[in-house]
Design an enzyme around this catalytic site. Structure first.
Site, short mmCIF file in Angstrom:
data_model
loop_
_atom_site.label_atom_id
_atom_site.label_comp_id
_atom_site.label_asym_id
_atom_site.label_seq_id
_atom_site.Cartn_x
_atom_site.Cartn_y
_atom_site.Cartn_z
N GLU A 37 0.86 -1.18 0.00
CA GLU A 37 0.00 0.00 0.00
C GLU A 37 0.90 1.23 0.00
O GLU A 37 1.79 1.34 0.85
CB GLU A 37 -0.91 0.01 1.23
CG GLU A 37 -1.87 1.18 1.25
CD GLU A 37 -2.78 1.18 2.46
OE1 GLU A 37 -3.56 2.14 2.60
OE2 GLU A 37 -2.70 0.23 3.27
N ARG A 262 5.86 -12.98 9.59
CA ARG A 262 6.43 -11.70 9.24
C ARG A 262 7.77 -11.53 9.95
O ARG A 262 8.07 -12.23 10.91
CB ARG A 262 5.47 -10.57 9.64
CG ARG A 262 5.31 -10.42 11.14
CD ARG A 262 4.26 -9.39 11.50
NE ARG A 262 4.60 -8.07 10.99
CZ ARG A 262 3.82 -7.00 11.16
NH1 ARG A 262 2.67 -7.11 11.83
NH2 ARG A 262 4.19 -5.83 10.69
N LYS A 272 3.66 1.30 10.01
CA LYS A 272 3.76 2.51 9.19
C LYS A 272 3.19 3.72 9.93
O LYS A 272 3.69 4.84 9.77
CB LYS A 272 3.03 2.31 7.85
CG LYS A 272 3.79 1.46 6.86
CD LYS A 272 3.06 1.46 5.53
CE LYS A 272 3.77 0.60 4.49
NZ LYS A 272 3.02 0.56 3.22
#
Length: 557
Positions: A37, A262, A272
């Site tokens: 994104e 992850r 983020k």
């Protein structure tokens, strides 16, 4: 595509793909995608996904698309898109096709109409808070919205009017009609579309209706012919929804979603939102601050793409979440820089040394190896003159035990040069040492005469020929391994994460340093030339990593 730095290790994803190929699933093709994104800069966690997706595609002679998930224009920008493309290229990868979720807005809308016509989606007027309340809990089922049984005709009419901009933001959402009693909360009639009047960086103001990620992602995968949709473990509970959407629709194919753990790296954060907070509140100097775990920050610090690829290969791909010690990443960085960085000399805290018996106007250019184990890197000519500069810490009037550097009346070798002897210490009125008066032995250039041993070797630069420089000593941004576990992550910012040293002196040859040039400053650490802040003749070097791990016992530098 970079060459294989290390042999790819076997993991469960490769095992799945190998089995699929044996069964000729997907007609023997492998296609992956990296779908960021564009709402921030990529970080070290993304590097694992980049290396996995692009690496798998290359290994199996397949394809890997870079696809921007640009479905939330309020938080996205062209700047972030361009930074992502730079970072993927910098890591050494090339995408097969560059795609955007916005490429499919019209098709996504048509698929939503298909779900409505099938009685599998409805327009809901509940607010976001009401939807959360109706959803239930992990132990209690949800309850149906009063709008759940709208007629297909009414849903179609309302959804088309949503697209036409007849309603306010948040007034309606389109929801999938699945199962409000499902044990998986993600299947309790999740939202598929919401109204947002926001300017989109690619489609402008053409749309005020934007799809949700769980809806757009799986369809985008299918439209691109992705075979293996590799996601991190937080999407494991979303996989039933991924499959439900594709099962209900007439899409070209049904990709397989596979989840992996992850990257969780100690002493960092990869949210983020929090990274953006660090930038906007000026706790750091931008997204590319060398203390940031962003790829732009790591690049500016002097970390190489090879070191990051090696790190991602070393930590492997598993289904089990775990924390990776920062020392693992730093080991990969040191190993690469030690092998490939030319040596140079820089004096951080200069102490003036006058060699009394050296000719006043003479300058020698000493040939010094650029790398002790890499003769192919050649040698450099380092000027030597009457006045040299050494580190203040390399001299002691009252030396501690086992001190092997310069003392009053003692000898030491200057790296690649002569043996010098300290004969006198010059001090100012306050008793501070300002200069050493020394002598040199002409017969000791690059060797020890028979019967003579000098244990200490220190680095130096010529006062006359060296260049002034600013050295930035970067350290870990946080003082605790898991800052995300703190009530406020800002409370554990490391106050010593940056020390700026001015008045440093470096070899004259470094005035010709190029962007991202990396050096081992002997006995000091690994540094990278900062081309951004090195302006108007000012040289700036960022410390990439120390020569050794200084956090082994839990203490900072």
């Amino acid at each position: 595509m970079p060459t294989n730095d290390t042999q790819p290790s076997s993991n469960f994803i490769r095992q799945i793909i190998n089995q699929d190929l044996e069964e000729n699933k997907n007609n023997g093709k492998v296609a992956t995608r990296f779908p960021p994104e564009p709402n921030g800069y990529l970080h070290i966690g993304h590097a694992k996904s980049i290396c996995l997706n692009f690496g798998i595609a290359a290994e199996y002679n397949g394809a890997c698309n870079l696809r921007f998930d640009d479905t939330n224009p309020e938080k996205e920008s062209v700047e972030y898109m361009e930074s992502i493309k730079r970072d993927v290229h910098w890591l050494g990868f090339e995408w097969t096709e560059l795609r955007h979720a916005s490429d499919y807005f019209e098709q996504l809308y048509d698929y939503a109409l298909q779900l409505i016509r099938q009685g599998k989606a409805y327009v809901d007027s509940l607010s976001a808070e009401q939807i959360r309340q109706y959803r239930g809990t992990l132990t209690e089922p949800g309850k149906a919205s009063p709008d759940r049984n709208r007629s297909i005709e009414e849903n179609l009419d309302l959804f088309k009017r949503m697209r036409n901009g007849e309603f306010a933001d948040g007034q309606y959402v389109l929801r999938a009609k699945i199962d409000m009693a499902s044990p998986n909360i993600n299947m309790r009639d999740p939202a598929l579309y919401r109204i947002r009047r926001a300017h989109h960086q690619r489609t402008g103001n053409d749309w005020c209706l934007y799809p949700m990620y769980d809806y757009s992602h799986c369809i985008s995968d299918a439209l691109e012919g992705i075979t293996h949709s590799l996601c991190t473990l937080e999407f494991e509970d979303h996989r039933p929804l991924y499959d439900w959407v594709l099962d209900e629709l007439d899409t070209p194919c049904h990709p397989q979603q596979i989840e992996f753990a992850r990257l969780q790296l100690e002493y960092t954060i990869v949210s983020k939102r929090k990274l953006n907070q660090l930038v906007t509140e000026k706790h750091v100097n931008g997204w590319d601050d060398p203390r940031m775990p962003t790829l732009a920050g790591l690049r500016r610090a002097g970390v190489t793409p090879k070191a990051i690829r090696d790190f991602c290969e070393r930590i492997g791909v598993t289904k089990q979440n775990s924390w990776i010690e920062m020392s693992v990443l730093e080991y990969c960085i040191r190993e690469d820089l030690n092998d490939n960085s030319p040596r140079a000399m820089a004096v951080l805290h200069p102490l003036r040394v006058v060699i009394d018996n050296y000719p006043e106007d003479q300058t020698e250019y000493l040939e010094i190896s650029n790398h002790p184990q890499r003769p192919e890197l050649g040698k450099r000519a380092v000027p030597f003159a009457k006045v040299v500069l050494i580190e203040q810490d390399d001299f002691a009037e009252m030396p501690p035990p086992k001190f092997k550097r310069l003392i009053t009346g003692g000898e030491v070798r200057l790296r690649g040069s002569y043996v010098i002897k300290c004969n006198e210490v010059i001090k100012d009125a306050d008793g501070n040492i300002i200069e050493l008066r020394c002598s040199y032995d002409l017969d000791t250039l690059g060797r020890n005469p028979e019967g003579r041993k000098v244990k200490g070797v220190i680095h130096w630069v010529s006062e006359q020929h060296s260049k002034p420089a600013e050295l930035r000593l970067y350290d870990r941004l946080f003082t605790v391994p898991n800052p995300d576990n703190e009530e406020n992550f800002l409370d554990v910012l490391n106050p010593d994460s940056l020390e700026v040293l001015t008045g440093c002196r470096v070899e004259a040859s470094l005035a010709d340093a190029r962007p991202e040039s990396r050096y081992q400053f002997e006995r000091t650490g690994y540094f990278c030339f900062d081309a951004i802040d090195s302006v108007d003749g000012k040289l700036v070097f960022n410390r990439t990593v120390t020569l050794r791990d200084t956090w082994e016992k839990g203490t900072a530098l």
